[in-house]
Write a protein that holds these residues in place. Structure first.
Motif, PDB file in Angstrom:
ATOM      1  N   GLY A 119     -13.253 -45.126 -48.195  1.00 45.07           N
ATOM      2  CA  GLY A 119     -12.767 -46.282 -48.935  1.00 45.07           C
ATOM      3  C   GLY A 119     -12.155 -47.377 -48.101  1.00 45.07           C
ATOM      4  N   LYS A 120     -11.822 -47.120 -46.845  1.00 45.04           N
ATOM      5  CA  LYS A 120     -11.178 -48.146 -46.019  1.00 45.04           C
ATOM      6  C   LYS A 120     -12.104 -49.333 -45.742  1.00 45.04           C
ATOM      7  CE  LYS A 120      -7.384 -45.727 -44.686  1.00 45.04           C
ATOM      8  NZ  LYS A 120      -6.065 -46.036 -44.309  1.00 45.04           N
ATOM      9  N   ALA A 121     -13.415 -49.133 -45.870  1.00 48.33           N
ATOM     10  CA  ALA A 121     -14.373 -50.215 -45.605  1.00 48.33           C
ATOM     11  C   ALA A 121     -14.837 -50.900 -46.885  1.00 48.33           C
ATOM     12  CB  ALA A 121     -15.581 -49.665 -44.840  1.00 48.33           C
ATOM     13  N   GLN A 122     -14.186 -50.590 -47.987  1.00 49.22           N
ATOM     14  CA  GLN A 122     -14.650 -51.149 -49.265  1.00 49.22           C
ATOM     15  C   GLN A 122     -14.255 -52.602 -49.454  1.00 49.22           C
ATOM     16  OE1 GLN A 122     -12.825 -50.151 -53.076  1.00 49.22           O
ATOM     17  NE2 GLN A 122     -11.296 -48.941 -51.952  1.00 49.22           N
ATOM     18  N   ILE A 123     -15.137 -53.311 -50.094  1.00 52.08           N
ATOM     19  CA  ILE A 123     -14.883 -54.683 -50.533  1.00 52.08           C
ATOM     20  C   ILE A 123     -15.354 -54.726 -51.980  1.00 52.08           C
ATOM     21  CG2 ILE A 123     -15.484 -57.112 -50.227  1.00 52.08           C
ATOM     22  CD1 ILE A 123     -16.009 -56.405 -47.247  1.00 52.08           C
ATOM     23  N   GLN A 124     -14.454 -55.032 -52.873  1.00 56.12           N
ATOM     24  CA  GLN A 124     -14.750 -55.084 -54.307  1.00 56.12           C
ATOM     25  C   GLN A 124     -15.451 -53.804 -54.784  1.00 56.12           C
ATOM     26  OE1 GLN A 124     -16.944 -58.753 -54.694  1.00 56.12           O
ATOM     27  NE2 GLN A 124     -15.082 -59.972 -54.670  1.00 56.12           N
ATOM     28  N   VAL A 155     -21.562 -50.471 -31.387  1.00 58.67           N
ATOM     29  CA  VAL A 155     -22.581 -51.505 -31.349  1.00 58.67           C
ATOM     30  C   VAL A 155     -23.459 -51.349 -32.576  1.00 58.67           C
ATOM     31  CG1 VAL A 155     -24.518 -52.434 -30.002  1.00 58.67           C
ATOM     32  CG2 VAL A 155     -22.549 -51.450 -28.823  1.00 58.67           C
ATOM     33  N   SER A 156     -23.877 -52.464 -33.151  1.00 55.96           N
ATOM     34  CA  SER A 156     -24.780 -52.394 -34.300  1.00 55.96           C
ATOM     35  C   SER A 156     -25.854 -53.453 -34.170  1.00 55.96           C
ATOM     36  CB  SER A 156     -24.007 -52.557 -35.603  1.00 55.96           C
ATOM     37  OG  SER A 156     -23.367 -53.805 -35.645  1.00 55.96           O
ATOM     38  N   TYR A 157     -26.929 -53.201 -34.877  1.00 51.95           N
ATOM     39  CA  TYR A 157     -28.078 -54.089 -34.846  1.00 51.95           C
ATOM     40  C   TYR A 157     -28.814 -53.919 -36.152  1.00 51.95           C
ATOM     41  CZ  TYR A 157     -32.415 -56.192 -33.108  1.00 51.95           C
ATOM     42  OH  TYR A 157     -33.498 -56.990 -32.933  1.00 51.95           O
ATOM     43  N   GLY A 158     -29.356 -54.964 -36.683  1.00 49.89           N
ATOM     44  CA  GLY A 158     -30.070 -54.807 -37.944  1.00 49.89           C
ATOM     45  C   GLY A 158     -31.052 -55.912 -38.232  1.00 49.89           C
ATOM     46  N   PHE A 159     -32.017 -55.576 -39.047  1.00 50.67           N
ATOM     47  CA  PHE A 159     -32.984 -56.508 -39.599  1.00 50.67           C
ATOM     48  C   PHE A 159     -32.812 -56.490 -41.103  1.00 50.67           C
ATOM     49  CE2 PHE A 159     -35.555 -55.379 -35.803  1.00 50.67           C
ATOM     50  CZ  PHE A 159     -35.926 -56.642 -35.371  1.00 50.67           C
ATOM     51  N   GLY A 160     -33.031 -57.594 -41.743  1.00 58.10           N
ATOM     52  CA  GLY A 160     -33.063 -57.608 -43.197  1.00 58.10           C
ATOM     53  C   GLY A 160     -31.699 -57.694 -43.827  1.00 58.10           C
ATOM     54  N   LYS A 161     -31.676 -57.318 -45.090  1.00 58.01           N
ATOM     55  CA  LYS A 161     -30.493 -57.506 -45.926  1.00 58.01           C
ATOM     56  C   LYS A 161     -29.494 -56.369 -45.793  1.00 58.01           C
ATOM     57  CE  LYS A 161     -32.980 -60.211 -49.320  1.00 58.01           C
ATOM     58  NZ  LYS A 161     -33.332 -60.405 -50.705  1.00 58.01           N
ATOM     59  N   ASP A 162     -28.249 -56.723 -46.061  1.00 53.25           N
ATOM     60  CA  ASP A 162     -27.178 -55.749 -46.212  1.00 53.25           C
ATOM     61  C   ASP A 162     -27.450 -54.984 -47.510  1.00 53.25           C
ATOM     62  OD1 ASP A 162     -24.752 -54.440 -45.872  1.00 53.25           O
ATOM     63  OD2 ASP A 162     -23.535 -56.102 -46.622  1.00 53.25           O
ATOM     64  N   PHE A 163     -26.978 -53.761 -47.607  1.00 52.38           N
ATOM     65  CA  PHE A 163     -27.136 -53.016 -48.847  1.00 52.38           C
ATOM     66  C   PHE A 163     -25.983 -52.045 -49.027  1.00 52.38           C
ATOM     67  CE2 PHE A 163     -29.794 -50.899 -45.630  1.00 52.38           C
ATOM     68  CZ  PHE A 163     -29.323 -49.604 -45.654  1.00 52.38           C
ATOM     69  N   PRO A 164     -25.707 -51.651 -50.279  1.00 50.40           N
ATOM     70  CA  PRO A 164     -24.605 -50.723 -50.531  1.00 50.40           C
ATOM     71  C   PRO A 164     -24.896 -49.329 -49.992  1.00 50.40           C
ATOM     72  CG  PRO A 164     -25.471 -51.654 -52.587  1.00 50.40           C
ATOM     73  CD  PRO A 164     -26.345 -52.095 -51.497  1.00 50.40           C
ATOM     74  N   VAL A 165     -23.874 -48.725 -49.425  1.00 49.76           N
ATOM     75  CA  VAL A 165     -23.953 -47.344 -48.959  1.00 49.76           C
ATOM     76  C   VAL A 165     -23.283 -46.433 -49.976  1.00 49.76           C
ATOM     77  CG1 VAL A 165     -23.280 -45.745 -47.122  1.00 49.76           C
ATOM     78  CG2 VAL A 165     -23.947 -48.077 -46.552  1.00 49.76           C
ATOM     79  N   GLU A 166     -22.210 -46.945 -50.582  1.00 51.67           N
ATOM     80  CA  GLU A 166     -21.441 -46.149 -51.526  1.00 51.67           C
ATOM     81  C   GLU A 166     -20.664 -47.061 -52.466  1.00 51.67           C
ATOM     82  OE1 GLU A 166     -18.025 -42.658 -51.327  1.00 51.67           O
ATOM     83  OE2 GLU A 166     -18.950 -43.376 -49.485  1.00 51.67           O
ATOM     84  N   GLU A 167     -20.527 -46.597 -53.701  1.00 48.52           N
ATOM     85  CA  GLU A 167     -19.677 -47.290 -54.663  1.00 48.52           C
ATOM     86  C   GLU A 167     -18.383 -46.487 -54.781  1.00 48.52           C
ATOM     87  OE1 GLU A 167     -19.667 -48.796 -59.312  1.00 48.52           O
ATOM     88  OE2 GLU A 167     -21.431 -47.809 -58.501  1.00 48.52           O
ATOM     89  N   VAL A 168     -17.253 -47.172 -54.621  1.00 45.52           N
ATOM     90  CA  VAL A 168     -15.945 -46.514 -54.711  1.00 45.52           C
ATOM     91  C   VAL A 168     -15.500 -46.568 -56.156  1.00 45.52           C
ATOM     92  CG1 VAL A 168     -13.577 -46.523 -53.873  1.00 45.52           C
ATOM     93  CG2 VAL A 168     -15.430 -47.219 -52.358  1.00 45.52           C
ATOM     94  N   LYS A 169     -15.140 -45.412 -56.690  1.00 52.01           N
ATOM     95  CA  LYS A 169     -14.728 -45.338 -58.110  1.00 52.01           C
ATOM     96  C   LYS A 169     -13.247 -45.318 -58.239  1.00 52.01           C
ATOM     97  CE  LYS A 169     -19.004 -43.323 -59.331  1.00 52.01           C
ATOM     98  NZ  LYS A 169     -19.841 -42.488 -59.985  1.00 52.01           N
TER      99      LYS A 169
END
Length: 169
Positions: A119-124, A155-169
């Motif tokens: 949950g520490k990385a959650q936004i909304q 280090v991170s690298y990516g192509f394309g869109k961001d996407f949800p990994v988890e929904e915090v309840k």
């Protein structure tokens, strides 16, 4: 375990049965998983959202060649990820060691990843790939300072869109 071949300078994931360190390049070719193969998995996997997480020393080496690689490979990955997303996260730079701290019960990267997912990385109430990347990039240098570790920058690298990994309840 991981290793970077002295001859080819390519990153390899190394299975635990590779024990011949005198002939490490030969052992890597025979039993290791080359970064080129990891990158090809990203192209071949049919999943529309992909997140590769590598918690190993020098793990950014797994995709540093991707960034420098030929245009065909980048184009293939970009096409796969255009409307979806393919992202890579590595515990440390290609010249750094991923550090372990007994006080954390894990390596710094694993600890940051787990606390981020808790949950520490959650936004909304949502944890996204980019949110997780940002949290880990922010917390690991602080952990290194707190526990007197040497420099370690994920280090991170990516192509394309961001996407949800988890929904915090």
């Amino acid at each position: 375990m991981e290793s970077i071949s002295e001859k080819s300078k390519e990153f390899y994931l190394v299975p635990n049965d590779v024990t011949d360190l005198k002939n490490v390049d030969e052992a890597l070719l025979k039993n290791g998983i080359a970064s080129k193969l990891l990158q090809q998995y990203a192209v071949n996997i049919k999943a529309q959202k992909q997140l590769f997480i590598l918690d190993a020393c020098q793990s950014a080496g797994a995709f540093s060649k991707l960034i420098e690689s030929d245009a065909t490979q980048q184009k293939s990955l970009a096409l796969v990820a255009r409307s979806t997303g393919t992202h890579w996260m590595a515990a440390s730079g290609s010249q750094q060691y991923a550090q372990e701290f007994s006080q954390l019960g894990h390596g710094a990267f694993t600890y940051a990843l787990l606390t981020g997912l808790e949950g520490k990385a959650q936004i909304q109430k949502m944890i996204t790939v980019n949110g997780l990347k940002n949290y880990i990039s922010d917390i690991i240098p602080k952990l290194m300072k707190q526990y007197n570790g040497s420099e370690q920058f994920p280090v991170s690298y990516g192509f394309g869109k961001d996407f949800p990994v988890e929904e915090v309840k």
